[in-house]
Design a protein around this motif. Structure first.
Motif, mmCIF file in Angstrom:
data_model
loop_
_atom_site.group_PDB
_atom_site.id
_atom_site.type_symbol
_atom_site.label_atom_id
_atom_site.label_comp_id
_atom_site.label_asym_id
_atom_site.label_seq_id
_atom_site.Cartn_x
_atom_site.Cartn_y
_atom_site.Cartn_z
ATOM 1 N N SER A 3 0.837 -1.201 0.000
ATOM 2 C CA SER A 3 0.000 0.000 0.000
ATOM 3 C C SER A 3 0.871 1.249 0.000
ATOM 4 N N GLU A 5 0.887 5.196 1.340
ATOM 5 C CA GLU A 5 0.246 6.098 2.297
ATOM 6 C C GLU A 5 0.623 7.553 1.974
ATOM 7 N N SER A 7 0.593 11.366 3.085
ATOM 8 C CA SER A 7 0.497 12.216 4.279
ATOM 9 C C SER A 7 -0.114 13.576 3.873
ATOM 10 N N PRO A 35 -4.901 3.045 -3.706
ATOM 11 C CA PRO A 35 -3.521 3.176 -3.209
ATOM 12 C C PRO A 35 -2.974 1.893 -2.587
ATOM 13 N N PHE A 36 -3.535 0.759 -2.898
ATOM 14 C CA PHE A 36 -3.036 -0.515 -2.364
ATOM 15 C C PHE A 36 -3.223 -1.591 -3.432
#
Length: 231
Positions: A3, A5, A7, A35-36
């Protein structure tokens, strides 16, 4: 499962749509807005996993980039196979070979239990294997049933198994029996010949003496019959 991540504590990018391009390192490429990624590798090995991130909004083009990571895909330990018999001879060096079905390196913990009784506290012999073959040389000191316990693990899995092994008395080798039997037979023949030969010679001597006496008496009797008696 991999995945990405993002921010964004102020939520300034909540309206931006990102496009994720996943290069799995085995020639396969996946693309989407999630996003994974969840993927199953069919073969163990080392792969370079790459992720390319883009956006359709030119104002956020500076946020695009390329990321990569090296992956090591291991095969779970599926089996521990004993290659060899389950019956061995006592007081003989026995060679046991095991095939581990799984990606090395692995840790193997083995122990041999007489009469399948677990000692207290339980202990084992720990070895590290960099291949799939484990060779064990062991000498069983008594006749009976043994349990060979094995535990194998790598970085993603572990497996335990046990084998029942029977230890029997060592059979006497024919290579030893045949020469001994030959020596015993030869000795008996020699003794028989030595004992019987004097008896045969004695009987032959007695027969020869008796035959001579018979001839002597006969000869005397014939001479008497043939003698001329004067008138």
């Amino acid at each position: 499962m991999v995945s990405f991540e993002l921010s964004d504590p102020r939520h300034n990018l909540h309206s931006v749509t990102f496009i994720y391009t996943w290069d799995l390192g085995n020639g396969e490429v996946r693309k989407g807005s999630a996003p994974f990624l969840k993927y199953y590798y069919t073969l163990p090995g080392n792969y370079t996993f790459k992720l390319s991130i883009g956006t359709n909004n030119p104002q956020h083009s500076r946020m695009t980039g390329l990321y990569s990571v090296d992956l090591t895909v291991l095969d779970a330990v599926r089996s521990i196979e004993l290659r060899g018999p389950l019956i061995y001879n006592v007081d003989e060096s026995s060679s046991l070979s095991f095939l581990v079905g799984g990606s090395p390196p692995v840790w193997m913990c083995w122990r041999v239990l007489s009469d399948c009784q677990t000692p207290s506290p339980a202990s084992c012999n720990l070895v590290r294997l960099y291949g799939n073959i484990f060779n064990l040389n062991y000498t069983f000191t008594s006749v009976g049933t043994y349990c060979l316990d094995l535990s194998v693990r790598n970085n993603i899995s572990n497996l335990q198994t046990s084998y029942d092994i029977y230890v029997q008395s060592s059979p006497v080798s024919l290579l030893f029996i045949l020469p001994c039997a030959a020596v015993i037979v030869a000795t008996l023949i020699f003794i028989s010949v030595s004992v019987c030969r004097p008896r045969q010679q004695s009987l032959m001597s007695k027969a020869l003496v008796a035959d001579r006496n018979y001839l002597s008496f006969t000869d005397i009797e014939l001479r008497v019959k043939d003698a001329t008696i004067p008138l």
